[in-house]
Design a protein around this motif. Structure first.
Motif, PDB file in Angstrom:
ATOM      1  N   UNK A  24      17.220  40.491  46.518  1.00 56.16           N
ATOM      2  CA  UNK A  24      17.183  39.660  47.730  1.00 56.16           C
ATOM      3  C   UNK A  24      16.500  38.325  47.423  1.00 56.16           C
ATOM      4  N   UNK A  25      15.798  38.249  46.275  1.00 56.58           N
ATOM      5  CA  UNK A  25      15.173  36.983  45.866  1.00 56.58           C
ATOM      6  C   UNK A  25      16.122  36.154  44.992  1.00 56.58           C
ATOM      7  N   UNK A  26      16.749  36.836  44.022  1.00 54.42           N
ATOM      8  CA  UNK A  26      17.474  36.055  43.011  1.00 54.42           C
ATOM      9  C   UNK A  26      18.974  36.308  42.985  1.00 54.42           C
ATOM     10  N   UNK A  27      19.476  37.158  43.898  1.00 54.48           N
ATOM     11  CA  UNK A  27      20.904  37.465  43.904  1.00 54.48           C
ATOM     12  C   UNK A  27      21.174  38.738  43.115  1.00 54.48           C
ATOM     13  N   UNK A  52      22.523  44.891  50.236  1.00 51.78           N
ATOM     14  CA  UNK A  52      23.269  46.084  50.646  1.00 51.78           C
ATOM     15  C   UNK A  52      24.681  45.776  51.137  1.00 51.78           C
ATOM     16  N   UNK A  53      25.027  44.493  51.262  1.00 54.73           N
ATOM     17  CA  UNK A  53      26.384  44.154  51.698  1.00 54.73           C
ATOM     18  C   UNK A  53      27.282  43.904  50.502  1.00 54.73           C
ATOM     19  N   UNK A  54      28.509  43.512  50.792  1.00 54.26           N
ATOM     20  CA  UNK A  54      29.420  43.223  49.685  1.00 54.26           C
ATOM     21  C   UNK A  54      30.218  41.970  49.984  1.00 54.26           C
ATOM     22  N   UNK A  55      30.730  41.393  48.907  1.00 52.93           N
ATOM     23  CA  UNK A  55      31.580  40.204  49.053  1.00 52.93           C
ATOM     24  C   UNK A  55      33.012  40.643  49.342  1.00 52.93           C
ATOM     25  N   UNK A  97      24.495  31.498  52.856  1.00 47.44           N
ATOM     26  CA  UNK A  97      25.516  31.115  51.884  1.00 47.44           C
ATOM     27  C   UNK A  97      25.327  31.911  50.586  1.00 47.44           C
ATOM     28  N   UNK A  98      24.063  32.023  50.175  1.00 52.07           N
ATOM     29  CA  UNK A  98      23.781  32.703  48.907  1.00 52.07           C
ATOM     30  C   UNK A  98      23.493  34.190  49.102  1.00 52.07           C
ATOM     31  N   UNK A  99      23.245  34.607  50.359  1.00 58.77           N
ATOM     32  CA  UNK A  99      22.918  36.016  50.595  1.00 58.77           C
ATOM     33  C   UNK A  99      21.551  36.403  50.063  1.00 58.77           C
TER      34      UNK A  99
END
Ligand code: NAP
Length: 461
Positions: A369-372, A110-113, A340-342
């Motif tokens: 949330x498991x694999x990006x 739910x966040x963003x880079x 790091x990977x979120x």
């Protein structure tokens, strides 16, 4: 064998997050032969369906028809929806481990880079994820101050979300008005003088993350010219051969667009490849006035290519900047998280204490949330099935602990003041939204505030 999973004592599973990954893993568990599962699906919002409701663009209604599959799952006798419950706030991870044999996190990203460049915090500089949530009536973004009072916007990133944002900004409100777009977004778009979107891709056309179908979709819209500079498409044939098939399909569409000549329409989507923003420029009053961009070159990076700045810069005037550079997962208190990977660290869905660490018994992750944050809705079906396999496999090793009665947690939550939303409640909200949509000649008029939803439910119950 623990005896758990037999008819007398079904395996009790909590799935957290009612988006596609949550529904697909629930479906896989309820459908299969072998251990008998009871699934409780927790959702922070009163409404289910995650990004199908709040991510898929309003003019992509066909994609949303996957909710019919989710509705079937929701009708299953051993399925319950527990909406308006925030795991980590209203109920802890430890509570879930007490009440459930297995807990599966399907909470998405739910966040963003961020870009990490100066000026990113200026008014008018936004994440695409917030904009998407806003035009889709997600309650978190209901009051986001999106002012579309500019002629040109810059979208940074070359994924399908960037194309969604560009399309919604440019396609005109006549068609959008018939969709389930949020009323507040439609009103803002109607007033907007926006005429041009410049999409900045840091790498070349052969490395773009969007897909050819999405590109064709936008190019086919009446009233929009897609502008591609032919010089930016030049690739040597040796390199072209090494590109994967989706990239070659993108190039073919881009080539055709580049041949189209000067823009014929008032509204324009312009692609700038090999271009990275280095600063969002302010107008001295805290508002965006443009972007300073560095021209990149492609340099080999293993089997791939990366962008490298050339030191040449140019400026673009723009009143809005959207960074569309990917979603990012958020942690749940008490659940391992790879910051790091979120993502929640895991091996094939089994959560681990840390990346590469020991497996945490009874806890799983599925979906983004498991694999990006990559892949389309359907990708989560395969993911749900694969993680369900692990969950099923591990039933044999479950401790033969008694669990509190299934009703105990909802009762506790209500006692704590949590206003639970059931699936029947959601169906009531759904009916209200569809009815409001009919009155407004739209597919649906979404409720966009949690209080509105809860008030409507009080009246409907
Ligand atoms: P995405 O596909 O991962 O694209 C992210 C883009 O941002 C890439 O072009 C990436 O470029 C770029 N980027 C990352 N960091 C950057 C930086 N610092 N500066 C400039 N550019 C940067 O992400 P998304 O668009 O958010 O989509 C998420 C997933 O949802 C994808 O799998 C997508 O296909 C899917 N989706 C599908 C649909 C659909 O099918 N209709 C619609 C929306 C989303 P690099 O490649 O150089 O890293």
């Amino acid at each position: 064998m623990s005896g758990v999973g037999t008819g007398a004592r079904p395996v009790r599973v909590a799935v957290v997050g009612a988006g596609p990954a949550g529904f697909f893993v629930a479906e896989a568990l309820l459908k299969r032969d072998g251990p008998v599962f009871e699934v409780d699906l927790f959702e922070r919002l009163p409404t289910p369906f995650g990004l199908v409701r709040a991510g898929v663009a309003p003019d992509h209604q066909k994609i949303k028809s996957v909710t019919r599959t989710f509705e079937k799952t929701a009708q299953h006798g051993r399925f319950r929806f527990l909406g308006n419950v925030s795991v980590g706030r209203d109920v802890t991870h430890a509570d879930l481990l007490t009440h459930y044999d297995q807990v599966i996190y399907a909470i998405g990203a739910s966040g963003d880079r961020r870009l990490g460049i100066p000026g990113e915090e200026l008014t008018g500089s936004h994440s695409a994820t917030a904009f998407v949530g806003w035009y889709n009536a997600h309650p978190d973004f209901r009051d986001f101050p999106f002012e579309l009072n500019t002629q040109r916007a810059v979208v940074v990133g070359a994924g399908n979300v960037a194309l969604d944002v560009a399309r919604v900004l440019l396609r005109g409100t006549d068609e959008l008005a018939k969709t389930d777009i949020a009323a507040h977004a439609l009103a803002a778009l109607r007033k907007s003088p926006l005429r041009e979107v410049v999409l900045l891709a840091r790498r070349g056309p052969g490395q773009a993350a969007f897909t050819a179908g999405e590109l064709e979709d936008i190019a086919a819209l009446p009233g929009i010219s897609v502008v591609v500079d032919r010089a930016q498409l030049k690739l040597d044939t040796a390199r072209l051969d090494r590109l994967p098939a989706p990239a070659r399909r993108n190039l073919a569409v881009l080539e055709a667009l580049a041949m189209a000549g000067p823009p014929k329409h008032e509204r324009v989507l312009r692609f700038e490849f090999l271009a990275s923003p280095v600063e969002v420029l302010g107008d001295g009053r805290g508002h965006v006035r443009g972007v300073r961009v560095e021209r990149n070159a492609l340099v080999p990076d293993g089997d791939d290519f990366k962008a490298k700045g050339t030191g040449q810069h140019f400026e673009l005037d723009a009143g809005l900047v959207f960074r569309s550079v990917g979603y990012f997962g958020q942690p749940v208190p008490g659940v391992p998280f790879d910051a790091k990977a979120g993502v929640i660290p895991n091996v094939d869905g089994r959560v681990t204490e840390a990346p590469g660490g020991a497996v945490v018994p009874r806890v799983y992750a599925v979906g983004w949330i498991r694999r990006g944050p990559l892949g389309v809705i359907g990708t989560n079906k395969a993911d749900g099935v694969a993680v369900a396999e692990k969950v099923v496999h591990d039933v044999a090793a479950l401790p033969a602990e008694a669990r509190p009665p299934r009703e105990a947690l909802p009762v506790q939550l209500s006692a704590r003041g949590v206003k639970l939303v059931t699936y029947a409640d959601w169906l009531a909200l759904d009916a209200l939204e569809l009815e409001a949509g009919r009155s407004a000649a739209k597919v649906r008029e979404k409720l966009s505030r949690i209080e509105e939803m809860m008030d409507a439910l009080l009246r409907a119950r």
